[in-house]
Design an enzyme around this catalytic site. Structure first.
Site, PDB file in Angstrom:
ATOM      1  N   TYR A 158       0.426  -0.667   0.176  1.00 37.37           N
ATOM      2  CA  TYR A 158       0.098   0.109  -0.008  1.00 37.37           C
ATOM      3  C   TYR A 158       0.850   1.043  -0.089  1.00 37.37           C
ATOM      4  CZ  TYR A 158      -3.325   3.778   1.307  1.00 37.37           C
ATOM      5  OH  TYR A 158      -4.942   4.234   1.498  1.00 37.37           O
ATOM      6  N   ASP A 186      -2.866   5.112  -2.701  1.00 31.63           N
ATOM      7  CA  ASP A 186      -4.227   6.342  -2.189  1.00 31.63           C
ATOM      8  C   ASP A 186      -4.148   7.276  -3.330  1.00 31.63           C
ATOM      9  OD1 ASP A 186      -6.078   8.599  -0.497  1.00 31.63           O
ATOM     10  OD2 ASP A 186      -4.241   8.199   1.067  1.00 31.63           O
ATOM     11  N   GLU A 221     -11.653   8.980  -2.172  1.00 31.09           N
ATOM     12  CA  GLU A 221     -12.453   9.867  -0.854  1.00 31.09           C
ATOM     13  C   GLU A 221     -13.827  10.371  -1.387  1.00 31.09           C
ATOM     14  OE1 GLU A 221     -10.056  12.217   1.353  1.00 31.09           O
ATOM     15  OE2 GLU A 221      -9.013  10.586   0.643  1.00 31.09           O
ATOM     16  N   GLU A 249     -14.457   4.226   5.351  1.00 35.12           N
ATOM     17  CA  GLU A 249     -13.615   4.691   6.601  1.00 35.12           C
ATOM     18  C   GLU A 249     -13.759   4.503   8.137  1.00 35.12           C
ATOM     19  OE1 GLU A 249     -10.210   4.562   7.680  1.00 35.12           O
ATOM     20  OE2 GLU A 249      -8.912   5.992   6.803  1.00 35.12           O
ATOM     21  N   ASP A 270      -6.118  10.509  -3.361  1.00 37.55           N
ATOM     22  CA  ASP A 270      -7.122  11.343  -2.163  1.00 37.55           C
ATOM     23  C   ASP A 270      -8.289  11.533  -3.234  1.00 37.55           C
ATOM     24  OD1 ASP A 270      -5.460  11.788  -0.114  1.00 37.55           O
ATOM     25  OD2 ASP A 270      -4.098  13.260  -1.188  1.00 37.55           O
ATOM     26  N   ARG A 273     -13.712   5.100  -1.628  1.00 34.03           N
ATOM     27  CA  ARG A 273     -13.995   5.484   0.225  1.00 34.03           C
ATOM     28  C   ARG A 273     -14.883   6.161   0.665  1.00 34.03           C
ATOM     29  NH1 ARG A 273      -8.874   7.893   3.639  1.00 34.03           N
ATOM     30  NH2 ARG A 273      -9.871   9.452   4.664  1.00 34.03           N
ATOM     31  N   ASP A 302      -1.459  15.460   6.596  1.00 33.16           N
ATOM     32  CA  ASP A 302      -2.173  14.975   5.146  1.00 33.16           C
ATOM     33  C   ASP A 302      -4.003  16.017   4.572  1.00 33.16           C
ATOM     34  OD1 ASP A 302      -3.358  12.830   3.508  1.00 33.16           O
ATOM     35  OD2 ASP A 302      -3.835  11.867   5.140  1.00 33.16           O
ATOM     36  N   CYS A 331      -7.613  13.995   7.404  1.00 34.63           N
ATOM     37  CA  CYS A 331      -7.346  12.447   8.173  1.00 34.63           C
ATOM     38  C   CYS A 331      -8.073  11.810   8.646  1.00 34.63           C
ATOM     39  CB  CYS A 331      -6.168  12.510   8.928  1.00 34.63           C
ATOM     40  SG  CYS A 331      -6.053  11.042   9.550  1.00 34.63           S
ATOM     41  N   ASN A 345      -9.090  -0.682   7.162  1.00 30.58           N
ATOM     42  CA  ASN A 345      -7.348   0.217   7.045  1.00 30.58           C
ATOM     43  C   ASN A 345      -7.660   0.402   8.762  1.00 30.58           C
ATOM     44  OD1 ASN A 345      -5.849   2.363   7.726  1.00 30.58           O
ATOM     45  ND2 ASN A 345      -6.961   4.533   7.612  1.00 30.58           N
ATOM     46  N   HIS A 358      -7.407   4.246  -4.641  1.00 36.45           N
ATOM     47  CA  HIS A 358      -8.357   4.404  -3.683  1.00 36.45           C
ATOM     48  C   HIS A 358      -8.790   6.032  -4.400  1.00 36.45           C
ATOM     49  CE1 HIS A 358      -7.218   5.872   0.363  1.00 36.45           C
ATOM     50  NE2 HIS A 358      -6.197   4.498   0.393  1.00 36.45           N
TER      51      HIS A 358
END
Length: 301
Positions: A48, A89, A118, A191, A91, A161, A62, A126, A213, A116
Site C-alpha cells: 500500500y 491513495d 474518497e 473509513e 485522495d 472510500r 495530510d 485525515c 484500514n 482509492h
C-alpha cells in the site's frame, strides 16, 4: 535486479485474483522503495502507498497538499522495485472528472495496480480526525464514473472510500457505498469504522470486496486478520505503520547518540550491511558489471 521482474499488467491481474479469492490479504504501507522490497521479502501479498505517510515524509500534514505528479512519481519509484501489486491513495482525484480520469492513467503508467478515491471535500482531512466533510453522493458518483471511464486496463482496481460514517451515520454511508458500486467501484473502503459489526454491515450490503484500514491511534480498534475476515473484509491495509516504526526508532536512536556521544549501543538493533545488500540484491549488480565489463585492453593501443 533493477526492479520488478513481472509486468505491471501481471501485477494488476494478480491484484484482481487476490480480491476474488477466499482469503483476507494484507498490504502494509511502504514509505519508500526499499520498504516495499522488505514487504515483499517478508511474504505479504501486496504493498500500500499511503498519502498520509507520503505527506509526513515531506514534512507536511495530510490535507491534500501533495500534487498528482509528486504522488505518481512516488508510486512509480515504489512499484518499480516490487513484484507485488501496489495500491495507492489518490485522495480526491486532484480535480474534476477529467482530472480524475487523468489520475487513473498516470497511475497506470506508473505501474500501479489500483487506487482509492474518497468522497471528502477539499481541503481533505485525515480519515480518523473529527470535522470531516463529504461531497454530495452525486459528486462522488461523478468521480468514480470518470475513473472507470479513464481506465485503460480493466484489471486496474478502482476503490471508493467513504468518510461519511462520522457525519451521516452508518446507514447513509452504506447507501453511498451502493451508489459508488453502481458507478463502477470495484471495492469499498469504509473509513473509521467503530466495530467489527460495522465492517460486516458493509460487507453484507454490497457485492464487491471490503477494505479495512488498520491505522494506529485512530477510530477503529486494531483488529486481527482473523477477526476482520470473520466480518467479511477481504483486504486490510496498514498505511502509516512502517513510518511510525521507523520514526520512533530514529528518534530514540538520535536521542541515544546525543546523550552518549556514540551509536555503539544501537548497532544490535540496526539492519546489517549484509542484510541491506541482500535486500537490494547487491550481488546481482556486481555480477552484471562483471559480465559486461569483461574485456581487456591488453594488446591494444
Amino acid at each position: 535486479m533493477l526492479g520488478a521482474t513481472t509486468t505491471a499488467a501481471d501485477r494488476r491481474k494478480r491484484f484482481r485474483e487476490l480480491l476474488g479469492g477466499s482469503d483476507i490479504v494484507q498490504f502494509p504501507g511502504a514509505i519508500n522503495p526499499i520498504n516495499a522490497q522488505i514487504i515483499e521479502q517478508t511474504g505479504f501479498e501486496g504493498v500500500y502507498i499511503s498519502g498520509g505517510a507520503f505527506s509526513a515524509s515531506l514534512g507536511l500534514p495530510d490535507i491534500g497538499l501533495t500534487t498528482l505528479s509528486e504522488v505518481a512519481d512516488h508510486g512509480r519509484a515504489i512499484s518499480r522495485v516490487t513484484n507485488l501489486p501496489t495500491f495507492i491513495d489518490a485522495d480526491t482525484g486532484w480535480g474534476e472528472a477529467m482530472n480524475v480520469a487523468r489520475t487513473v492513467q498516470e497511475f497506470e503508467d506508473a505501474g500501479i495496480a489500483g487506487m482509492h478515491l474518497e468522497d471528502q471535500v477539499n481541503p481533505k482531512r485525515c480519515g480518523h480526525l473529527d470535522g470531516k466533510e463529504v461531497v454530495p453522493t452525486s459528486e462522488m458518483v461523478k468521480r468514480i464514473s470518470a475513473a472507470a471511464k479513464g481506465r485503460r486496463d480493466d484489471n486496474f482496481v478502482i476503490c471508493a472510500r467513504t468518510d461519511s460514517r462520522a457525519g451521516e451515520g452508518l446507514d447513509a454511508a452504506i447507501e453511498r457505498a451502493k451508489a459508488y458500486v453502481d458507478a463502477g467501484a470495484d471495492m469499498i473502503f469504509p473509513e473509521a469504522m467503530r466495530d467489527l459489526g460495522e465492517f460486516e454491515a458493509f460487507a453484507t450490503s454490497v457485492d464487491v470486496p471490503i477494505l479495512a484500514n488498520m491505522t494506529e491511534f485512530g477510530k477503529s480498534e486494531l483488529f486481527t486478520t482473523e477477526q476482520l475476515a470473520g466480518a467479511g473484509v477481504r483486504l486490510v491495509i496498514y498505511p502509516v505503520t512502517t513510518l511510525r516504526i521507523a520514526m520512533g526508532a530514529i528518534k530514540r536512536g538520535l536521542e541515544t547518540i546525543r546523550s552518549t556521544g556514540t551509536q555503539a549501543d544501537l548497532v544490535d538493533g540496526m539492519q546489517t550491511r549484509a542484510d541491506l545488500y541482500e535486500t537490494i540484491d547487491y550481488a546481482a549488480y556486481s555480477d552484471f558489471d562483471s559480465d559486461v565489463f569483461n574485456f581487456s585492453q591488453e594488446g591494444h593501443q
